[in-house]
Design a protein around this motif. Structure first.
Motif, short mmCIF file in Angstrom:
data_model
loop_
_atom_site.label_atom_id
_atom_site.label_comp_id
_atom_site.label_asym_id
_atom_site.label_seq_id
_atom_site.Cartn_x
_atom_site.Cartn_y
_atom_site.Cartn_z
N VAL A 31 88.51 31.44 14.49
CA VAL A 31 87.41 31.82 15.39
C VAL A 31 86.14 32.01 14.57
CG1 VAL A 31 86.54 33.65 16.91
CG2 VAL A 31 88.93 32.90 17.09
N ARG A 32 86.27 32.71 13.45
CA ARG A 32 85.09 32.96 12.61
C ARG A 32 84.52 31.67 12.06
NH1 ARG A 32 84.13 38.04 12.63
NH2 ARG A 32 82.09 37.46 11.88
N ALA B 262 86.20 41.31 21.79
CA ALA B 262 85.40 40.52 20.84
C ALA B 262 85.74 40.94 19.42
CB ALA B 262 83.91 40.72 21.12
N SER C 298 87.44 38.31 16.83
CA SER C 298 86.58 37.97 15.69
C SER C 298 87.27 38.22 14.35
CB SER C 298 85.26 38.75 15.78
OG SER C 298 85.51 40.13 15.61
N TYR D 51 80.65 36.00 20.22
CA TYR D 51 82.04 36.48 20.16
C TYR D 51 82.44 37.09 21.50
CZ TYR D 51 82.21 35.60 15.16
OH TYR D 51 82.21 34.99 13.94
N ASP E 232 86.26 46.22 12.58
CA ASP E 232 85.27 45.27 12.03
C ASP E 232 85.12 45.42 10.51
OD1 ASP E 232 84.90 44.45 14.63
OD2 ASP E 232 83.00 45.49 14.94
N MET F 76 82.63 29.86 14.86
CA MET F 76 81.38 30.55 15.23
C MET F 76 80.35 30.43 14.11
SD MET F 76 81.53 31.68 18.23
CE MET F 76 82.74 31.92 19.50
#
Ligand code: DC
Length: 222
Positions: A99-100, A90, A94, A33, A175, A103
């Motif tokens: 994006v997730r 990041a 994220s 990330y 997060d 990844m």
């Protein structure tokens, strides 16, 4: 094995040591990330603009090489990505679904053959829900800020402990509160609080878990 937890809980130190002891590969998903975030910063792109991120993702190759090298489009960016600024970016990119997904796909393909210690925020909950051993590593915010401060201060002499604590808490909040794959302990993860434990003590506890699991499964690992 999946090791999740907030920033500064000591995940990288212990994940590397455990991987070495078991002869497993170490997978630092935060670094992936961070590499993308660094590219987003360099491009001056808006991290909340999904279309812009999709465009960047289409032309981006993130890979983890030997000796913990983080490769962005074939270039080693391991040094560049270890700053508080890149960490914040990041944390922002994220939170974006596309994006997730990208990844997580990459991480699953890297971990397909097993023998991996994967470290991040959603390893035990989303990416590797079938992991044999799941650890959720936590510590008090003050302890985590002190650890991060020690890591970063050498490269950034203007940094203060107060700033680092605010940074760590902001990142944790983001997060934990995001809609996609938020940081949380998987129901079947073992919680370890590293506030008063040395890295060696945490590693020993994790290896005990590995032994307990292998005995349960009728296998001897170490
Ligand atoms: O572990 P780290 O500090 O290098 O991670 C940087 C950021 O990347 C973190 O704030 C959140 C994000 N991240 C994530 O969302 N999922 C992961 N599996 C790993 C990191």
């Amino acid at each position: 094995m999946a090791i999740d937890g907030p920033a500064g809980a000591g995940k990288s130190t212990v994940a590397k040591a455990v991987a070495k002891r078991l002869g497993y590969r170490y997978m630092d998903t935060g670094a992936m990330y961070r590499a993308l975030a660094w590219k987003v910063m360099r491009r001056g792109a808006d991290p909340s603009d999904e279309g812009a991120l999709e465009g960047i993702l289409e032309t981006t190759v993130v890979d983890l090489g030997a000796d913990e090298a983080v490769l962005l489009d074939g270039t080693d960016v391991s040094g560049e990505i270890r700053t508080a600024e890149v960490g914040q970016m990041a944390s922002r990119v994220s939170g974006i679904g596309i994006v997730r997904r990208r990844m997580a796909d990459l991480q699953r393909s890297m971990g397909r053959s097993g023998g991996v210690v994967a470290e991040g925020r959603d390893m035990g909950t989303v990416v590797f829900p079938e992991a044999e051993v799941k650890i959720y590593l936590d510590a008090s915010p003050e302890t985590r800020a002190q650890r991060r401060f020690r890591e970063l201060a050498a490269r950034d002499p203007a940094l203060t402990l107060e700033q680092t604590l605010a940074d760590v808490m902001r990142r944790d909040r983001r997060d934990k509160e995001r809609a996609v794959a938020p940081l949380r302990k998987a129901d079947d993860a073992v919680l370890i609080d590293s506030t008063r434990l040395s890295a060696a003590a945490v590693v020993a506890k994790i290896l005990e878990e590995v032994d307990a699991k292998s005995n349960e499964n009728g296998r001897i690992v170490s």
